[in-house]
Design an enzyme around this catalytic site. Structure first.
Site, PDB file in Angstrom:
ATOM      1  N   HIS A 116      76.208  24.068 -35.249  1.00 30.86           N
ATOM      2  CA  HIS A 116      76.778  23.545 -34.003  1.00 30.86           C
ATOM      3  C   HIS A 116      76.078  22.271 -33.502  1.00 30.86           C
ATOM      4  O   HIS A 116      76.752  21.356 -33.036  1.00 30.86           O
ATOM      5  CB  HIS A 116      76.776  24.603 -32.900  1.00 30.86           C
ATOM      6  N   ASN A 144      82.998  26.824 -33.012  1.00 32.81           N
ATOM      7  CA  ASN A 144      83.895  26.758 -31.858  1.00 32.81           C
ATOM      8  C   ASN A 144      85.129  25.922 -32.178  1.00 32.81           C
ATOM      9  O   ASN A 144      86.164  26.074 -31.541  1.00 32.81           O
ATOM     10  CB  ASN A 144      83.159  26.181 -30.641  1.00 32.81           C
ATOM     11  N   HIS A 145      85.033  25.052 -33.180  1.00 27.28           N
ATOM     12  CA  HIS A 145      86.199  24.236 -33.535  1.00 27.28           C
ATOM     13  C   HIS A 145      87.220  25.012 -34.369  1.00 27.28           C
ATOM     14  O   HIS A 145      88.386  24.658 -34.388  1.00 27.28           O
ATOM     15  CB  HIS A 145      85.776  22.987 -34.313  1.00 27.28           C
ATOM     16  N   HIS A 183      74.718  18.807 -33.969  1.00 25.94           N
ATOM     17  CA  HIS A 183      75.061  17.855 -35.029  1.00 25.94           C
ATOM     18  C   HIS A 183      73.904  16.994 -35.513  1.00 25.94           C
ATOM     19  O   HIS A 183      73.995  16.370 -36.565  1.00 25.94           O
ATOM     20  CB  HIS A 183      76.214  16.963 -34.570  1.00 25.94           C
ATOM     21  N   ASP A 209      82.349  25.401 -37.908  1.00 22.34           N
ATOM     22  CA  ASP A 209      83.026  24.100 -37.775  1.00 22.34           C
ATOM     23  C   ASP A 209      83.295  23.482 -39.140  1.00 22.34           C
ATOM     24  O   ASP A 209      83.103  22.275 -39.330  1.00 22.34           O
ATOM     25  CB  ASP A 209      82.216  23.124 -36.892  1.00 22.34           C
ATOM     26  N   HIS A 265      83.376  19.579 -40.301  1.00 21.63           N
ATOM     27  CA  HIS A 265      84.468  18.986 -39.500  1.00 21.63           C
ATOM     28  C   HIS A 265      85.542  18.330 -40.365  1.00 21.63           C
ATOM     29  O   HIS A 265      85.933  17.182 -40.120  1.00 21.63           O
ATOM     30  CB  HIS A 265      83.889  18.002 -38.480  1.00 21.63           C
ATOM     31  N   HIS A 273      76.133  29.810 -34.722  1.00 23.62           N
ATOM     32  CA  HIS A 273      76.777  28.560 -34.308  1.00 23.62           C
ATOM     33  C   HIS A 273      76.798  28.518 -32.790  1.00 23.62           C
ATOM     34  O   HIS A 273      77.738  29.011 -32.159  1.00 23.62           O
ATOM     35  CB  HIS A 273      78.204  28.495 -34.884  1.00 23.62           C
ATOM     36  N   ASP A 314      78.866  22.338 -40.086  1.00 23.81           N
ATOM     37  CA  ASP A 314      79.624  21.362 -39.288  1.00 23.81           C
ATOM     38  C   ASP A 314      80.215  20.232 -40.131  1.00 23.81           C
ATOM     39  O   ASP A 314      79.962  19.055 -39.871  1.00 23.81           O
ATOM     40  CB  ASP A 314      78.733  20.820 -38.153  1.00 23.81           C
TER      41      ASP A 314
HETATM   42 MN   LIG Z   1      80.379  20.947 -34.868  1.00 26.54          MN
HETATM   43 MN   LIG Z   2      80.423  23.513 -32.902  1.00 29.82          MN
END
Ligand SMILES: [Mn+2]
Ligand SMILES: [Mn+2]
Ligand SMILES: [Mn+2]
Ligand SMILES: [Mn+2]
Lengths: 384, 384
Positions: free
Chosen positions: A250, A133-134, A252, A66, A28, A222, A26
């Site tokens: 996933h 999912n991102h 955080h 992510d 991001h 995830h 993650d």
């Molecule tokens: Mn995430």
């Molecule tokens: Mn996620």
């Protein structure tokens, strides 16, 4: 203590029979990239992770999804990401992992090869990643941004299920000396669908036929771990009990110390995100990544606290004393994130923007500094 | 004759003192990619070009802009493009071009290095490209898609002017044996602004200080050559007379045979696009790319007709005889593009879609097959 060790009652020395994996999730990348103060946070943390991998001479990096915050990241985010991967993952050193599984099954890109075995690339540290999912596959051609990085040779994207109903998870089979590592990757799948598939035993985890017991079985997924609703998460006991360790992406919050599931007899580590994408308590705990060392069917997980993370304080402060609180913070954490301020009727008419502007040099999030709730007499507090 | 030679009254043999450059422009990758019939046309032509470069063992590929049709190409287009570049430009052979100019000035990406000199990449054929108006730098961070390819190591993006008013064009200085090649790149600039800058002598072409007369001076630009309006094109005599050859991008009509400008004493070649992006006569002429061989200050341009190009016929046909015309075409050009059909009052009420559907297996553009105009008695025809 920034570094601490979790060890399953044994210790592993540096040797040719141990596989070292930098574990993170993650990241991001690109989160809030237009923010003048926080815009680089996601990249700084990712660079710190790559640097840790390089300094510790790991055999591989494993990411839990992510990697990107946006499904279609801007050119700038893609540019920065490739620039970092090129800087840290390429080099003169060789990757000594033997790759034993069928690469055309593991990877769907047109080159169907693990990047460090491409003769025209010098990859020192291969990155393996599932999608979250991102950054899941979507749009025309149903590709993920990870596919772009894969076809460029910068990452090894795996864990994409080809079928909707019968999900087959074919592991990456890696070997170094006497240690055999099977990595089961499961990129994000819509929660209800995966819940149903797991419950109905429609997720096939393909195990190596020969000497299945000699493998260390690592899974990365995830999905929701928290049960927000009965069918929108993965219950831990839905996962196969032949696994040794699960890396849970996933979620955080950093809960990186492995937790033993006594029913399934496996451990779960939840590294958490490397950047706070929401100003909630779970993101305010210290952020870590893991250095996983596997030897035979044993492992050790050493955690590293990320030092580039912007301090984030969640506190309840009476509005009348907020000035004192903010100005009392040492200079080095001037750019903190801060959340939750109580108010009462004296502050009913209140302009958040004007209020925040006072602290523009002291906090990184002047615009969303406050999460208001009304103080109830003495019975307790309720968020608005 | 598919291959023909243009030669400036000399001939060049294969040798270590000659630089071979595959010259192409306006590949418009991703053009109509969602079209079930024509979707792959741009990629097929680009692959043919890369294959020609490989088969002829060129030292480099030089592109004149509009590599991409969309400023923000889809992931699929980016994926296909990188896949092709990786397949054809990487390899075991070494690129023997000496790179003499300052790479940090020539290239703006963070690695500031020509890709074939990166120690961790095995680039066999370096691609050099300027941007066009379709793929110019824009958006957050002001990057072009070419920047993504550059930071990935797949192309060398040059010719981006750093300043708006005083434009400095700093050439790539390349040498092989006794041949010295200076490549002046000028990516697309808004027409009026460049016209004014050139007219006012505000475009500085930086020449090597030492032995300036020993260099072959090649320029590549991406601008209007046709004078659609007085100030929206580049008059040929605005360009410096020390140049030997100009590769003119942006104009899609293939006029690849070099034309001598007697005033400026340089030649101009206009390769034209490798895919027809508008159904006009200029795009219906055969498409070519050039194999430019430079030796000393002489050059030879051999042209190759592209064989993957979809046949495109522009013809005037009376609607009553269209059936005969279409069905008379040989099977191998079934997927032709076709344009311009005359109609008269007998066909006043007419559904283009229904009409086109009859020829769905015979033409590639059933939906825009017809460009209608009304036949005037006998005085001549006028488009509607
Ligand atoms: Mn995430
Ligand atoms: Mn996620
Ligand atoms: Mn064009
Ligand atoms: Mn153009």
């Amino acid at each position: 203590m920034d570094q601490s060790n979790y060890s399953r009652s044994f210790s592993i020395n540096e040797d040719d029979n141990a596989i070292k994996v930098l574990v993170a999730t993650d990241n991001h990348l690109g989160f809030l990239e237009r923010d003048p103060v926080r815009g680089q946070d996601s990249f700084k943390a990712f660079e710190e992770i790559l640097k840790l991998a390089k300094d510790n001479q790991v055999d591989m990096i494993l990411l839990g999804g992510d990697l990107f915050h946006e499904n279609k990241p801007t050119r700038k985010t893609l540019y920065n990401t490739i620039s970092l991967l090129r800087s840290y993952c390429m080099g003169p050193r060789q990757c000594n992992l033997q790759f034993l599984s069928d690469q055309t099954v593991n990877f769907s890109d047109s080159f169907s090869t693990v990047n460090y075995q491409d003769p025209y690339f010098n990859i020192e540290i291969p990155v393996f990643s599932i999608h979250g999912n991102h950054d899941d596959p979507s749009g025309f051609g149903s590709l993920a941004t990870l596919d772009i990085l894969a076809v460029s040779g910068y990452i090894n994207y795996f864990g994409r299920s080809q079928q909707v109903d019968n999900i087959e998870v074919t592991p990456l089979l890696l070997q170094k000396g006497t240690t055999k590592l099977a990595v089961y990757g499961l990129g994000h799948i819509r929660e209800e669908r995966l819940h149903r598939a797991l419950r109905d035993k429609q997720v096939k985890m393909m195990r190596p036929i020969e000497t299945p017991d000699e493998w260390f079985n690592l899974m990365v997924l995830h999905q929701n771990r928290q049960a927000h609703a009965p069918t929108t998460y993965v219950p831990e006991n839905f996962l196969e009990d032949f696994l040794h360790l699960i890396i849970w992406g996933h979620e955080h919050e950093c809960l990186i110390d492995p937790v033993f599931n006594s029913e399934q007899k496996f451990d779960i580590t939840q590294p958490g995100s490397s950047v706070a994408t929401s100003l909630v308590e779970g993101e305010a705990t210290p952020k870590h990544v893991g250095l996983l060392t596997i030897k035979g069917t044993n492992y050790e997980l050493k955690k590293f606290r990320l030092r580039t993370i912007r301090p984030f304080i969640v506190d309840e402060i009476d509005l009348t004393s907020l000035d004192d609180f903010l100005y009392s913070k040492p200079k080095e954490i001037q750019n903190l994130l801060i959340d939750k301020v109580a108010y009462d009727d004296r502050f009913k008419i209140f302009n958040i923007r004007i209020f925040g502007d006072q602290f523009i040099d002291h906090v990184a999030n002047p615009r969303d500094l406050l999460f208001f709730y009304r103080k109830k007499s003495s019975k307790g507090k309720r968020a608005v």
